[in-house]
Design a protein around this motif. Structure first.
Motif, PDB file in Angstrom:
ATOM      1  N   SER A  51     -57.240 -55.851 -45.577  1.00  0.00           N
ATOM      2  CA  SER A  51     -56.634 -56.617 -44.493  1.00  0.00           C
ATOM      3  C   SER A  51     -55.714 -55.741 -43.643  1.00  0.00           C
ATOM      4  CB  SER A  51     -55.813 -57.785 -45.057  1.00  0.00           C
ATOM      5  OG  SER A  51     -56.601 -58.609 -45.883  1.00  0.00           O
ATOM      6  N   VAL A  52     -55.623 -56.094 -42.356  1.00  0.00           N
ATOM      7  CA  VAL A  52     -54.689 -55.473 -41.425  1.00  0.00           C
ATOM      8  C   VAL A  52     -53.795 -56.570 -40.865  1.00  0.00           C
ATOM      9  CG1 VAL A  52     -54.413 -54.102 -39.327  1.00  0.00           C
ATOM     10  CG2 VAL A  52     -56.409 -53.741 -40.789  1.00  0.00           C
ATOM     11  N   THR A  70     -57.244 -58.929 -39.226  1.00  0.00           N
ATOM     12  CA  THR A  70     -58.485 -58.306 -39.671  1.00  0.00           C
ATOM     13  C   THR A  70     -59.680 -58.877 -38.910  1.00  0.00           C
ATOM     14  OG1 THR A  70     -57.494 -58.221 -41.882  1.00  0.00           O
ATOM     15  CG2 THR A  70     -59.833 -57.675 -41.698  1.00  0.00           C
ATOM     16  N   GLY A  71     -60.454 -57.989 -38.292  1.00  0.00           N
ATOM     17  CA  GLY A  71     -61.639 -58.414 -37.553  1.00  0.00           C
ATOM     18  C   GLY A  71     -61.382 -58.861 -36.134  1.00  0.00           C
ATOM     19  N   VAL A  99     -58.588 -48.372 -36.865  1.00  0.00           N
ATOM     20  CA  VAL A  99     -58.457 -49.658 -37.559  1.00  0.00           C
ATOM     21  C   VAL A  99     -57.151 -50.339 -37.167  1.00  0.00           C
ATOM     22  CG1 VAL A  99     -58.174 -50.751 -39.818  1.00  0.00           C
ATOM     23  CG2 VAL A  99     -59.912 -48.982 -39.519  1.00  0.00           C
ATOM     24  N   GLY A 129     -57.691 -52.138 -33.908  1.00  0.00           N
ATOM     25  CA  GLY A 129     -58.833 -53.038 -33.795  1.00  0.00           C
ATOM     26  C   GLY A 129     -60.116 -52.400 -33.316  1.00  0.00           C
ATOM     27  N   GLU A 146     -63.482 -53.773 -46.076  1.00  0.00           N
ATOM     28  CA  GLU A 146     -62.715 -54.460 -47.111  1.00  0.00           C
ATOM     29  C   GLU A 146     -61.238 -54.338 -46.767  1.00  0.00           C
ATOM     30  OE1 GLU A 146     -63.545 -53.002 -51.033  1.00  0.00           O
ATOM     31  OE2 GLU A 146     -65.711 -52.909 -50.674  1.00  0.00           O
ATOM     32  N   ASP A 185     -52.378 -61.895 -40.066  1.00  0.00           N
ATOM     33  CA  ASP A 185     -53.634 -61.242 -40.434  1.00  0.00           C
ATOM     34  C   ASP A 185     -54.508 -61.089 -39.195  1.00  0.00           C
ATOM     35  OD1 ASP A 185     -55.965 -60.291 -41.561  1.00  0.00           O
ATOM     36  OD2 ASP A 185     -55.986 -61.735 -43.201  1.00  0.00           O
ATOM     37  N   PHE A 216     -51.372 -52.203 -43.723  1.00  0.00           N
ATOM     38  CA  PHE A 216     -52.717 -52.089 -44.277  1.00  0.00           C
ATOM     39  C   PHE A 216     -52.650 -52.509 -45.738  1.00  0.00           C
ATOM     40  CE2 PHE A 216     -55.468 -48.863 -41.752  1.00  0.00           C
ATOM     41  CZ  PHE A 216     -55.050 -49.390 -40.553  1.00  0.00           C
ATOM     42  N   VAL A 269     -63.430 -52.191 -37.479  1.00  0.00           N
ATOM     43  CA  VAL A 269     -63.176 -53.342 -38.358  1.00  0.00           C
ATOM     44  C   VAL A 269     -63.347 -52.904 -39.810  1.00  0.00           C
ATOM     45  CG1 VAL A 269     -63.945 -55.660 -39.009  1.00  0.00           C
ATOM     46  CG2 VAL A 269     -63.960 -54.963 -36.601  1.00  0.00           C
ATOM     47  N   PRO A 270     -62.368 -53.186 -40.664  1.00  0.00           N
ATOM     48  CA  PRO A 270     -62.501 -52.805 -42.077  1.00  0.00           C
ATOM     49  C   PRO A 270     -63.681 -53.503 -42.743  1.00  0.00           C
ATOM     50  CG  PRO A 270     -60.247 -53.500 -41.570  1.00  0.00           C
ATOM     51  CD  PRO A 270     -61.086 -53.863 -40.397  1.00  0.00           C
ATOM     52  N   VAL A 299     -57.325 -51.126 -47.387  1.00  0.00           N
ATOM     53  CA  VAL A 299     -58.327 -51.071 -46.315  1.00  0.00           C
ATOM     54  C   VAL A 299     -59.395 -50.018 -46.628  1.00  0.00           C
ATOM     55  CG1 VAL A 299     -58.719 -50.403 -43.914  1.00  0.00           C
ATOM     56  CG2 VAL A 299     -56.860 -51.978 -44.500  1.00  0.00           C
TER      57      VAL A 299
END
Length: 236
Positions: A60-61, A69-70, A49, A52, A58, A67, A7, A55-56, A10
């Motif tokens: 990154s995961v 994220t999302g 998070v 998945g 702000e 990456d 993370f 979704v954050p 996040v």
């Protein structure tokens, strides 16, 4: 060494309610990391998070340096992240074997169901003895084992385990943590999200304390006892 899960600052929210504030941590290959804190501080949001499900807003995961994220939850699963969610998560009107078979057929295909069942019954012998029983008629601990068997059989790269001990008898909790130790021995990294911290501290290398959606402390399990006691102090 590239972390298997990371993370980076996040932040996450449910509508207007912000649950996480700039949470950062890394999980190394083969490591067991405990995420602890009192009820309502954002631990389950971190777990969601990480797989998945949330979704954050702000930050990154990253999974194994990639990456994510999302990304959709199934992409996290394909990347090797399994999530044993809080609660029991079983189909109450199906038998134990039907619950397992549905999960294994989706992941392994029809030909892989039998081997999946054999592994599940080896991990959790009680499920083998209850294979023809309706899941909804089992004890809470047995249902928790069933929900975990559905994700643990695949030997994931990362297992996110959310509140394993919640509402369970101590003997059942001990059995679940014994299974986590065996899984770690197979090479799985563990993110253990807990409110009852005794077993988590025994199993894990490092501890993160979460307080009001932010990381308030991180360190080794050996250093954590006094800090964790303060984190659970109702006056704190």
């Amino acid at each position: 060494m590239t972390p298997v899960l990371e993370f980076r600052s996040v932040t996450a929210a449910y509508g207007p309610f912000r649950a996480l504030f700039g949470v950062s941590y890394t999980l190394a290959p083969g490591e067991a990391l405990a995420l602890v804190g009192s009820n309502g501080v954002g631990k389950t949001t971190v777990a969601r998070v990480a797989s998945g499900l949330v979704v954050p807003t702000e930050g990154s995961v990253l999974v194994a340096g990639r990456d994510m994220t999302g990304s959709k939850p199934y992409r996290f699963a394909r990347a090797g992240v399994a999530h044993a969610t809080e609660g029991r998560s079983v189909f109450a009107t199906l038998t134990v074997e039907e619950n397992l078979s549905l999960s294994f057929r989706r992941v392994r295909g029809r030909r892989g169901v039998r081997s999946g069942l054999e592994l599940a019954y080896e991990m959790f012998p009680v499920l083998g003895r209850r294979r023809g029983q309706l899941a909804g008629s089992m004890s809470g601990g047995e249902q928790r084992m069933l929900s975990m068997a559905r994700v643990m059989v695949e030997i994931p790269k990362v297992l996110v385990a959310d509140e394993l001990s919640l509402g369970l008898a101590p003997i059942i909790v001990a059995e679940l943590y014994d299974t986590l130790r065996r899984l770690r021995g197979e090479g799985t990294s563990l993110l253990i999200v807990e409110q009852q911290v005794g077993h988590a501290l025994d199993l894990c290398d490092r501890v993160i304390v979460l307080d009001h959606g932010s990381v308030s402390w991180t360190g080794s399990s050996a250093e954590a006892t006094g800090v964790v006691t303060q984190a659970f102090d109702p006056v704190h």
